[in-house]
Design a protein around this motif. Structure first.
Motif, PDB file in Angstrom:
ATOM      1  N   GLY A  17       1.032  -1.268  -0.072  1.00 46.32           N
ATOM      2  CA  GLY A  17      -0.050   0.069   0.075  1.00 46.32           C
ATOM      3  C   GLY A  17       0.951   1.129  -0.144  1.00 46.32           C
ATOM      4  O   GLY A  17       0.245   2.282  -0.492  1.00 46.32           O
ATOM      5  N   LEU A  18       2.167   1.251   0.517  1.00 40.63           N
ATOM      6  CA  LEU A  18       3.009   2.328   0.592  1.00 40.63           C
ATOM      7  C   LEU A  18       3.690   2.296  -0.664  1.00 40.63           C
ATOM      8  O   LEU A  18       3.992   3.402  -1.373  1.00 40.63           O
ATOM      9  N   LEU A  20       3.563   0.692  -3.849  1.00 37.39           N
ATOM     10  CA  LEU A  20       2.832   0.870  -5.199  1.00 37.39           C
ATOM     11  C   LEU A  20       2.443   2.240  -5.484  1.00 37.39           C
ATOM     12  O   LEU A  20       2.888   2.774  -6.617  1.00 37.39           O
ATOM     13  N   PRO A  21       2.017   3.186  -4.578  1.00 39.39           N
ATOM     14  CA  PRO A  21       1.650   4.656  -5.048  1.00 39.39           C
ATOM     15  C   PRO A  21       3.035   5.412  -5.413  1.00 39.39           C
ATOM     16  O   PRO A  21       3.025   6.312  -6.063  1.00 39.39           O
ATOM     17  N   LEU A  22       3.801   4.918  -4.360  1.00 35.07           N
ATOM     18  CA  LEU A  22       5.208   5.722  -4.518  1.00 35.07           C
ATOM     19  C   LEU A  22       5.783   5.461  -5.711  1.00 35.07           C
ATOM     20  O   LEU A  22       6.265   6.260  -6.633  1.00 35.07           O
ATOM     21  N   PHE A  24       4.353   4.351  -8.832  1.00 35.80           N
ATOM     22  CA  PHE A  24       3.350   4.912  -9.542  1.00 35.80           C
ATOM     23  C   PHE A  24       3.956   6.388  -9.845  1.00 35.80           C
ATOM     24  O   PHE A  24       3.953   6.980 -10.957  1.00 35.80           O
ATOM     25  N   PHE A  25       3.785   7.105  -8.818  1.00 34.01           N
ATOM     26  CA  PHE A  25       4.204   8.766  -8.980  1.00 34.01           C
ATOM     27  C   PHE A  25       5.524   8.959  -9.291  1.00 34.01           C
ATOM     28  O   PHE A  25       5.849  10.109  -9.987  1.00 34.01           O
TER      29      PHE A  25
END
Length: 55
Positions: A17-18, A20-22, A24-25
């Motif tokens: 959860g931490l 994957l968004p990092l 992606f961005f």
């Protein structure tokens, strides 16, 4: 056994959860965008035809 299983899943999903968004961005930030303020430059001059249509 159930506690270890739940604890492992909690840690794995927290990390995912931490991260994957990092990731992606970071990919969006590193993506190259085309320059919009400069005009296009021809690499090679267009070939002129010497047929009847050009006269």
């Amino acid at each position: 056994m159930k506690r270890a299983h739940r604890k492992a899943h909690t840690r794995i999903w927290t990390v995912l959860g931490l991260l994957l968004p990092l990731a992606f961005f970071a990919i969006l930030a590193m993506r190259q965008s085309p320059p919009t303020d400069r005009p296009a430059v021809l690499i090679e001059a267009p070939v002129e035809s010497f047929g009847e249509a050009s006269q």
